[in-house]
Design an enzyme around this catalytic site. Sequence first.
Site, PDB file in Angstrom:
ATOM      1  N   LYS A  14       0.967  -1.092   0.224  1.00 45.69           N
ATOM      2  CA  LYS A  14      -0.199   0.274   0.100  1.00 45.69           C
ATOM      3  C   LYS A  14       1.003   1.029  -0.138  1.00 45.69           C
ATOM      4  CE  LYS A  14      -1.792  -1.569   3.941  1.00 45.69           C
ATOM      5  NZ  LYS A  14      -1.780  -2.392   4.008  1.00 45.69           N
ATOM      6  N   ARG A  88     -10.165   0.308   8.695  1.00 48.23           N
ATOM      7  CA  ARG A  88      -9.731  -0.851   9.023  1.00 48.23           C
ATOM      8  C   ARG A  88     -10.682  -1.854  10.019  1.00 48.23           C
ATOM      9  NH1 ARG A  88      -3.372   0.275   9.281  1.00 48.23           N
ATOM     10  NH2 ARG A  88      -2.494  -1.625   9.343  1.00 48.23           N
ATOM     11  N   ARG A 127      11.840  -5.664   5.209  1.00 49.57           N
ATOM     12  CA  ARG A 127      10.766  -4.349   4.612  1.00 49.57           C
ATOM     13  C   ARG A 127      12.388  -2.894   6.175  1.00 49.57           C
ATOM     14  NH1 ARG A 127       5.788  -1.634   5.807  1.00 49.57           N
ATOM     15  NH2 ARG A 127       6.079  -2.690   7.139  1.00 49.57           N
ATOM     16  N   ARG A 160      10.946  -0.665  10.838  1.00 50.85           N
ATOM     17  CA  ARG A 160       9.708  -1.188  11.930  1.00 50.85           C
ATOM     18  C   ARG A 160       9.539  -2.171  13.117  1.00 50.85           C
ATOM     19  NH1 ARG A 160       4.961   0.702   8.431  1.00 50.85           N
ATOM     20  NH2 ARG A 160       4.062  -0.971   9.642  1.00 50.85           N
ATOM     21  N   ARG A 171      -0.150  -8.739  13.765  1.00 48.20           N
ATOM     22  CA  ARG A 171      -1.111  -8.094  12.535  1.00 48.20           C
ATOM     23  C   ARG A 171      -1.735  -9.038  11.480  1.00 48.20           C
ATOM     24  NH1 ARG A 171       4.704  -5.234  10.633  1.00 48.20           N
ATOM     25  NH2 ARG A 171       2.712  -3.816   9.254  1.00 48.20           N
TER      26      ARG A 171
HETATM   27  P1  AP5 Z   1       4.847  -2.183   2.198  1.00 52.99           P
HETATM   28  O1  AP5 Z   1       4.358  -1.194   0.348  1.00 52.99           O
HETATM   29  O2  AP5 Z   1       5.450  -0.829   2.886  1.00 52.99           O
HETATM   30  O3  AP5 Z   1       3.798  -2.795   2.063  1.00 52.99           O
HETATM   31  P2  AP5 Z   1       1.719  -1.594   2.914  1.00 52.99           P
HETATM   32  O4  AP5 Z   1       0.957  -2.383   2.148  1.00 52.99           O
HETATM   33  O5  AP5 Z   1       2.129  -0.091   3.272  1.00 52.99           O
HETATM   34  O6  AP5 Z   1       2.721  -2.257   4.726  1.00 52.99           O
HETATM   35  P3  AP5 Z   1       2.621  -1.884   6.115  1.00 52.99           P
HETATM   36  O7  AP5 Z   1       2.910  -2.978   6.659  1.00 52.99           O
HETATM   37  O8  AP5 Z   1       2.856  -0.101   5.989  1.00 52.99           O
HETATM   38  O9  AP5 Z   1       1.068  -2.122   6.247  1.00 52.99           O
HETATM   39  P4  AP5 Z   1       0.377  -2.079   7.562  1.00 52.99           P
HETATM   40  O10 AP5 Z   1      -1.374  -1.500   6.972  1.00 52.99           O
HETATM   41  O11 AP5 Z   1       0.550  -3.358   8.399  1.00 52.99           O
HETATM   42  O12 AP5 Z   1       0.817  -0.818   8.470  1.00 52.99           O
HETATM   43  P5  AP5 Z   1       0.267   0.606   8.908  1.00 52.99           P
HETATM   44  O13 AP5 Z   1       1.762   1.761   8.971  1.00 52.99           O
HETATM   45  O14 AP5 Z   1      -0.618   1.003   8.361  1.00 52.99           O
HETATM   46  O15 AP5 Z   1       5.900  -2.789   1.309  1.00 52.99           O
HETATM   47  C1  AP5 Z   1       6.693  -3.442   2.673  1.00 52.99           C
HETATM   48  C2  AP5 Z   1       7.480  -4.050   1.322  1.00 52.99           C
HETATM   49  O16 AP5 Z   1       7.681  -4.435   0.359  1.00 52.99           O
HETATM   50  C3  AP5 Z   1       8.885  -3.232   1.625  1.00 52.99           C
HETATM   51  O17 AP5 Z   1       9.825  -3.595   1.469  1.00 52.99           O
HETATM   52  C4  AP5 Z   1       8.809  -2.682   0.036  1.00 52.99           C
HETATM   53  O18 AP5 Z   1       9.814  -2.046  -0.436  1.00 52.99           O
HETATM   54  C5  AP5 Z   1       8.545  -4.408  -0.262  1.00 52.99           C
HETATM   55  N1  AP5 Z   1       7.385  -4.136  -1.754  1.00 52.99           N
HETATM   56  C6  AP5 Z   1       6.319  -3.817  -2.133  1.00 52.99           C
HETATM   57  N2  AP5 Z   1       5.690  -3.911  -3.593  1.00 52.99           N
HETATM   58  C7  AP5 Z   1       6.127  -4.786  -3.851  1.00 52.99           C
HETATM   59  C8  AP5 Z   1       6.189  -6.023  -4.616  1.00 52.99           C
HETATM   60  N3  AP5 Z   1       5.587  -5.441  -5.580  1.00 52.99           N
HETATM   61  N4  AP5 Z   1       7.174  -6.693  -5.145  1.00 52.99           N
HETATM   62  C9  AP5 Z   1       8.353  -6.212  -4.184  1.00 52.99           C
HETATM   63  N5  AP5 Z   1       8.388  -6.073  -2.772  1.00 52.99           N
HETATM   64  C10 AP5 Z   1       7.682  -5.455  -2.501  1.00 52.99           C
HETATM   65  O19 AP5 Z   1      -0.210   0.726  10.056  1.00 52.99           O
HETATM   66  C11 AP5 Z   1       1.143   0.024  10.984  1.00 52.99           C
HETATM   67  C12 AP5 Z   1       0.728   0.460  12.911  1.00 52.99           C
HETATM   68  O20 AP5 Z   1      -0.328   1.277  12.440  1.00 52.99           O
HETATM   69  C13 AP5 Z   1      -1.143  -0.612  12.869  1.00 52.99           C
HETATM   70  O21 AP5 Z   1      -0.376  -2.589  13.132  1.00 52.99           O
HETATM   71  C14 AP5 Z   1      -1.707  -0.089  13.904  1.00 52.99           C
HETATM   72  O22 AP5 Z   1      -1.381   0.107  15.243  1.00 52.99           O
HETATM   73  C15 AP5 Z   1      -2.142   1.161  13.230  1.00 52.99           C
HETATM   74  N6  AP5 Z   1      -2.839   1.535  12.773  1.00 52.99           N
HETATM   75  C16 AP5 Z   1      -2.855   2.434  11.685  1.00 52.99           C
HETATM   76  N7  AP5 Z   1      -4.127   2.693  10.781  1.00 52.99           N
HETATM   77  C17 AP5 Z   1      -4.667   2.118  11.539  1.00 52.99           C
HETATM   78  C18 AP5 Z   1      -6.390   2.307  11.389  1.00 52.99           C
HETATM   79  N8  AP5 Z   1      -6.503   2.681  10.567  1.00 52.99           N
HETATM   80  N9  AP5 Z   1      -6.508   2.192  13.255  1.00 52.99           N
HETATM   81  C19 AP5 Z   1      -6.155   1.618  13.912  1.00 52.99           C
HETATM   82  N10 AP5 Z   1      -4.661   1.623  13.896  1.00 52.99           N
HETATM   83  C20 AP5 Z   1      -4.087   1.664  13.020  1.00 52.99           C
END
Ligand code: AP5
Length: 217
Positions: A14, A88, A127, A160, A171
């Site tokens: 994402k 979410r 990552r 992270r 997660r």
């Molecule tokens: P990346 O693009 O970083 O993936 P992502 O989907 O953004 O993953 P996240 O882990 O950031 O999502 P998340 O939803 O768990 O975390 P968030 O920060 O929202 O890619 C991942 C890796 O793969 C990278 O190394 C990249 O280079 C590689 N990659 C990407 N595309 C690729 C491809 N095509 N091929 C190969 N490699 C690839 O949330 C974190 C925390 O915040 C949550 O756990 C929660 O505690 C809190 N939080 C956030 N939002 C909320 C909410 N709405 N409600 C409650 N708590 C929340």
Amino acid sequence: MKNIILFGAPGAGKGTQSAFMVEKWGMVHISTGDLFRKAIRNETALGKEARKYMDQGELVPDAVVIGMVEEVLTEIEDKNFVLDGFPRNVSQAEALENLLKKHHTTIGKVVSLEVPTETLVSRLSSRRVCSQCGAVYNVVGKPPRVEGICDQCGGQVIQRDDDKEEAIRTRLQVYEESTRPLKTYFENQNKLVEIDGVGEAQEVLARVEQALNSPTS
Ligand code: AP5
């Protein structure tokens, strides 16, 4: 490009795809995870509250997240945006609908990036992110040019805290229990498009673009 929600499990890509969309279509990227990480860096009350949940891989309470998103929607006025990591769960989705009404705007499509679990785990454990600007790297597929240093801002590249094994497991479980069921919610609104999220990141972007340009059936 109309407002979109980028949907998908942790590690689905994402953040990576959002960065392309910002560059290509000038959309505003609203990542609730990035906003929390910024608040943690700045040691604000919001950051301290969010950290308790994030490090464990649990969701931050709805009221905290919804209040934060409302502030951002007010700040960006009528600019088009991509929502990453929000909503979410169903109660966040319902709150979003109310916020959008209030701001006289809507979501065009919800793009769900589909990636198998074993690929998610391997992407998350390899990552790395910039501790200053949040740029995303991967020690296997996309390392920074100089080890440990961000290409974009020279900041320190780190792992992270929630990319450690136990938090990753939690997660993924939280995604299955609370977030995946939202797909039905968006399907019922005829907004959901599922995209194969495996392959080169640019290939995935091309699939996303194609889906956004074709009418939802
Ligand atoms: P990346 O693009 O970083 O993936 P992502 O989907 O953004 O993953 P996240 O882990 O950031 O999502 P998340 O939803 O768990 O975390 P968030 O920060 O929202 O890619 C991942 C890796 O793969 C990278 O190394 C990249 O280079 C590689 N990659 C990407 N595309 C690729 C491809 N095509 N091929 C190969 N490699 C690839 O949330 C974190 C925390 O915040 C949550 O756990 C929660 O505690 C809190 N939080 C956030 N939002 C909320 C909410 N709405 N409600 C409650 N708590 C929340």
